[in-house]
Design a protein around this motif. Structure first.
Motif: not given
Length: 464
Positions: A88, A449, A321, A451-452, A318-319, A424
């Motif tokens: 990132t 988020d 992911a 990734k989550s 940023t995540a 987000r």
């Protein structure tokens, strides 16, 4: 040069320089396509290794103490950055590399001025002046760019009344010092004034540029660093520096032009237009309501789709992911879904940012599609999944001639049958523009988020 006076070590040095130059050219060719980009990087590394070895063996080394110290310190710092800097933060790491390379060129120029200035003819004095100017302004400009990308320096354009006039006056003063030094090489005060003004000009050049234009700025700084290296080569009579610097300089400039084309901007508009601040002042609302979708409903849409296109943006970075999206894509493909990735040329914070992230997750290059390739496929796509992208999918660029980004080519995700946007929250993109895509009837918002969200989507798809 008179080759009759060459020693065996000098022949070896020139041979390694030839090999290095060939490897640099081949690496640049290979890096033009994702399939061969990794091999291109290895060739570039091999070329640089050959150039360093050739210089150490063929050069007239006075003392090895500082060379060994520099090699050791540089290797330690480089290894630490390679291991510790996350993907990132790759844009700001690249900006720091530009700064260090340009500073090295400026320091070499200062050394040549102190030691050999009386031995340099007009051509080499001119090259020395360019080396100092380009090296100094690229150093401070790259540091400001890294600060903006890291959030240390405000990402918005820092502007004041009459700024362009001040910048032009600074550039004129720098040029005046250059020409005075060219005709009067012993004027040390003018030389150091030129150096100081160049450092200042680098700051003034980048602070008024908004973060939305950072991909173009990165390309331009890369070009400046390469040209500084080429000028260093002319001063030192080093062929490999001339070749490598010229390749870097002109390829960076060409890339800058292509990036501007992808944003429907001109380079002069990027440098003097204050794009970020103008857009930030636009406060009109696209109207409507953002429709939120549940995780289970999103998983249902994906599981029963025939064609899915993932559209990554800086939010993916940023995540962190990239691995999560690859896992979800693999799961969909196991169910017979056709999965593709749409890559916008200015998505992220540097050219090729999304390609680098997805390559780290071992996403096959054959699944990556450029904007011109993928746009005709959106109308026949069941679900387009936008992951942290905003400005590059804003339909105002296509539909609203009054928009400040009118004419900028976009990924036309709004033409897909259904769009799921992972964000987000309800904030705007990096440029500050509101995106009408988020209010369209075909669009659903999955907040959280990235990734989550992708991880839970994969789990939900598995149980559909």
């Amino acid at each position: 040069m008179n080759f009759a006076t060459y020693s065996p070590s000098m022949y070896f040095m020139e041979a390694t320089y030839l090999i290095a130059s060939i490897l640099f050219i081949l690496s640049l060719k290979m890096m033009s396509h994702p399939d061969t980009a990794r091999r291109g990087m290895f060739l570039a590394e091999g070329g640089m290794f050959a150039a360093v070895v050739g210089t150490l063996i063929g050069g007239h080394i006075i003392s090895w103490t500082w060379i060994i110290a520099g090699l050791s310190l540089g290797s330690i710092i480089g290894a630490w950055m390679a291991v510790s800097v996350p993907m990132t933060a790759m844009p700001q790491r690249t900006a720091l590399s530009h700064a260090f390379g340009a500073l090295a060129a400026a320091l070499v120029g200062i050394g040549e001025f102190l030691v050999n200035i009386n031995e340099l003819g007009p051509v080499k004095r001119g090259a020395l002046g360019f080396e100092i100017i380009l090296g100094a302004l690229t150093t401070t400009g790259s540091l400001i760019a890294a600060g903006k990308l890291q959030g240390i320096v405000p990402g918005r354009p820092i502007q004041f009344k009459g700024q362009n006039i001040v910048n032009l006056a600074t550039a004129a003063a720098m040029a005046g010092c250059f020409f005075y030094f060219w005709f009067n090489p012993e004027a040390s005060a003018v030389f150091y004034s030129m150096l100081g003004i160049a450092f200042l000009f680098g700051v003034m050049l980048v602070i008024p540029i908004g973060s939305a234009d950072m991909p173009v700025v990165m390309s331009l700084l890369n070009s400046y660093a390469g040209l500084a290296a080429a000028a260093t080569g002319f001063v030192l009579g080093n062929n490999v520096l001339i070749i490598a610097g010229t390749l870097d300089g002109f390829s960076g400039f060409i890339l800058s032009v292509l990036m501007c084309k992808a944003m429907n901007r001109s380079i002069t508009n990027v440098l003097f237009g204050g794009f970020g601040s103008v857009i930030a002042e636009e406060t009109h609302s696209a109207g409507g309501v953002m429709r939120e979708i549940s995780l289970d409903d999103a998983a249902m849409q994906l599981a029963f789709a025939s064609r899915v296109i993932f559209v990554p943006g800086y939010g993916l970075a940023t995540a962190q992911a990239q691995h999560a999206v690859r896992e979800l894509a693999d799961m969909l493909e196991e169910r017979g879904v056709t999965v593709k990735y749409a890559i916008h040329p200015v998505a992220g914070r540097m050219p090729g940012h999304m390609n680098v992230l997805l390559a780290e997750a071992n996403v096959p290059y054959s699944a990556l599609y450029e904007m011109e390739q993928i746009n005709p496929e959106f109308p026949s796509t069941d679900v387009a999944v936008v992951i942290g992208a905003n400005d590059v999918v804003n339909p105002d660029a296509r539909d609203n001639p009054k928009s400040l980004i009118a004419g900028m080519p976009i990924l036309e995700v709004d033409r897909a049958r259904s769009v799921i946007v992972l964000k987000r929250g309800q904030g705007r993109g990096f440029s500050g523009l509101e995106n009408p895509l988020f209010f369209k009837s075909c669009t659903s918002m999955l907040y959280g988020d990235a990734k989550s969200s992708l991880t839970h989507l994969a789990q939900a798809v598995q149980h559909v």
